[in-house]
Design an enzyme around this catalytic site. Structure first.
Site, mmCIF file in Angstrom:
data_model
loop_
_atom_site.group_PDB
_atom_site.id
_atom_site.type_symbol
_atom_site.label_atom_id
_atom_site.label_comp_id
_atom_site.label_asym_id
_atom_site.label_seq_id
_atom_site.Cartn_x
_atom_site.Cartn_y
_atom_site.Cartn_z
ATOM 1 N N GLU A 1 19.278 102.845 144.522
ATOM 2 C CA GLU A 1 20.161 101.836 144.977
ATOM 3 C C GLU A 1 20.107 100.518 144.325
ATOM 4 O OE1 GLU A 1 22.621 103.149 147.399
ATOM 5 O OE2 GLU A 1 20.880 103.819 148.308
ATOM 6 N N HIS A 2 21.587 100.210 143.968
ATOM 7 C CA HIS A 2 21.705 98.889 143.545
ATOM 8 C C HIS A 2 21.513 99.336 141.878
ATOM 9 C CE1 HIS A 2 23.135 96.451 146.614
ATOM 10 N NE2 HIS A 2 22.488 97.033 147.223
ATOM 11 N N THR A 3 21.378 100.179 141.344
ATOM 12 C CA THR A 3 20.890 100.311 139.905
ATOM 13 C C THR A 3 22.187 100.894 139.141
ATOM 14 O OG1 THR A 3 20.424 102.973 140.323
ATOM 15 C CG2 THR A 3 18.400 101.270 140.415
ATOM 16 N N SER B 1 29.623 102.502 157.531
ATOM 17 C CA SER B 1 28.482 103.259 157.691
ATOM 18 C C SER B 1 27.635 103.180 156.198
ATOM 19 C CB SER B 1 28.666 104.743 157.787
ATOM 20 O OG SER B 1 29.428 105.449 156.994
ATOM 21 N N SER C 1 35.259 104.008 151.049
ATOM 22 C CA SER C 1 36.145 103.236 150.142
ATOM 23 C C SER C 1 36.453 104.246 148.894
ATOM 24 C CB SER C 1 35.814 101.989 149.858
ATOM 25 O OG SER C 1 34.662 101.843 149.436
ATOM 26 N N ASP D 1 29.431 105.557 143.645
ATOM 27 C CA ASP D 1 30.190 106.054 144.639
ATOM 28 C C ASP D 1 31.424 106.862 144.103
ATOM 29 O OD1 ASP D 1 28.245 104.703 146.164
ATOM 30 O OD2 ASP D 1 29.772 103.040 146.702
ATOM 31 N N TYR E 1 26.462 91.357 148.549
ATOM 32 C CA TYR E 1 26.699 92.158 147.443
ATOM 33 C C TYR E 1 26.778 91.557 146.338
ATOM 34 C CZ TYR E 1 27.689 96.855 145.218
ATOM 35 O OH TYR E 1 27.592 97.873 144.452
#
Length: 392
Positions: A38-40, A130, A135, A179, A229
């Site tokens: 995550e966030h990588t 969620s 998006s 994503d 973010y």
């Protein structure tokens, strides 16, 4: 609703709004859940997501002029959103259809010709806010519609990049590539092990047998645009600039844990140091997690999930009380192997690996604890790992 019911609802609304339904086509693009990493993605690291069976559906038909009309069954109060060929304004368009319009805008910026407009009716079954990438699902949906409707020569990895570009530059959300890539490249019963620095990827089979993955939704909507973010991305970039004075690196994802701990004292700001620590260690956890899954070591995979959440909570500071409550309640159960927040954070969902025959008990017990502490209910979905976008 089942897929046939969704198509019927789309067709009925299309007929009501636009008239003739002859020649309409139907498309789908999935949401995603990230198992770890995550966030990588904007730090040049690895991610390990999979596409979900829930996502975005559209009925669509080409027009003879250059006008576009969009309608969502999920946002009926917004009515039909119309746009001419010159009505695409980056960073100023705040309606839901901006995610679709941004892709059209980005394609034309890329030199892909959109020769005419279209009429579209949308339905999505990803819960809003969620953290399951509604998006990105919309962006990949619009990209695949344009690819097929207008006969564009563009690959699915390119559709992911176009979706990311549009979200960064049309919608003002500085997301990484994960994503959109997970939605565009999904494969049933497989996770995608993606090196976001190079876009090299491989598929890893998800063979759980006696285990399952449960997504728990806080039902606290997160809104990432204009939120912390973008701050996290800026802080990570600041850390990279500092460390580049000591190592010839292009991203934090190039560092081993040992590299980071040898250099961390060079980052004097403790906040920036924590952000870099998460980015580096999370990347290496993700590499280790893929290996553990391939070896069938679900206990190790679960341990890495737990470490990931702790880092997101303490070092990256993107968790919240609701997410922590779900994770803590899950981890207290002896048949849970690992649990962590998934997605950008500040709300959204957790993902939990547990013994399959205990899933009903798990949902009941976690739900009781969550509602007692938070004051409103959470929701659960068993992750069904899906293929990427398709025409129905």
């Amino acid at each position: 609703m089942r897929e046939e019911e969704i198509k019927k609802a789309l067709e009925e609304k299309f007929s009501e709004l636009y008239g003739n339904t002859e020649g309409i086509r139907y498309f789908f693009a999935p949401g995603r859940v990230n198992l770890i990493g995550e966030h990588t993605d904007y730090n040049g690291g690895h991610v390990f997501p999979c596409a979900l069976s829930m996502g975005s559906y559209a009925a669509v038909k080409k027009r003879e002029d250059k006008n576009f009309r969009f309608y969502s069954l999920n946002v009926e109060g917004a009515g039909v959103i119309s746009a001419g060929e010159h009505d695409f304004t980056p960073l100023e368009d705040k309606q839901w259809a901006a995610y679709l319009k941004g892709v059209i805008w980005a394609m034309e910026k890329r030199g892909l010709e959109i020769p005419c407009g279209l009429d579209l009716v949308l339905y999505g079954n990803i819960p809003n806010g969620s953290g399951l990438s509604s998006s990105a699902s919309l962006e990949v949906l619009m990209g695949s519609i344009c690819k097929e409707l207008y006969g564009l020569s563009v690959s699915f990895p390119e559709l992911a990049l176009i979706g990311q570009y549009s979200e960064n530059n049309y919608n003002g959300m500085n997301c990484g590539i994960m994503d959109q890539f997970a939605s565009a490249m999904g494969k049933k019963d497989h996770a995608i092990f993606l090196d976001t620095a190079t876009l090299q990827f491989s598929y890893a089979p998800i063979v759980l047998k006696d285990h399952c993955i449960i997504i728990s939704n806080t039902n606290k909507k997160h809104k990432l645009i204009g939120s912390a973010y973008n701050d996290r991305r800026r802080e990570s970039e600041e850390a990279l600039k500092i460390l580049q004075k000591f190592r010839p690196i292009k991203s934090l994802g190039e560092l081993s844990d040992e590299d980071f701990f040898a250099l961390e004292k060079e980052i004097s700001n403790p906040i920036i140091r924590m952000r870099a620590k998460h980015a580096v260690l999370e990347n290496n956890r993700t590499i280790a997690a893929k290996k553990a899954l391939e070896e069938g070591d679900l206990h190790r995979f679960g341990e890495l999930m737990n470490l990931s959440h702790d880092s997101l909570r303490d070092d990256y500071e993107v968790s919240c009380e609701e997410l922590d409550t779900l994770v803590d309640a899950a981890r207290d159960l002896p048949y849970v192997y690992g649990s962590r927040m998934t997605g950008g954070g500040f709300g959204g969902c957790t993902v939990t690996l547990l013994e399959k025959d205990k899933k009903e008990e798990f949902m009941r017990k976690v739900a009781e604890i969550y509602e007692r502490k938070i004051g409103y209910p959470c929701s659960f979905y068993e992750a069904e790992i899906s293929d990427g976008p398709r025409e129905l």
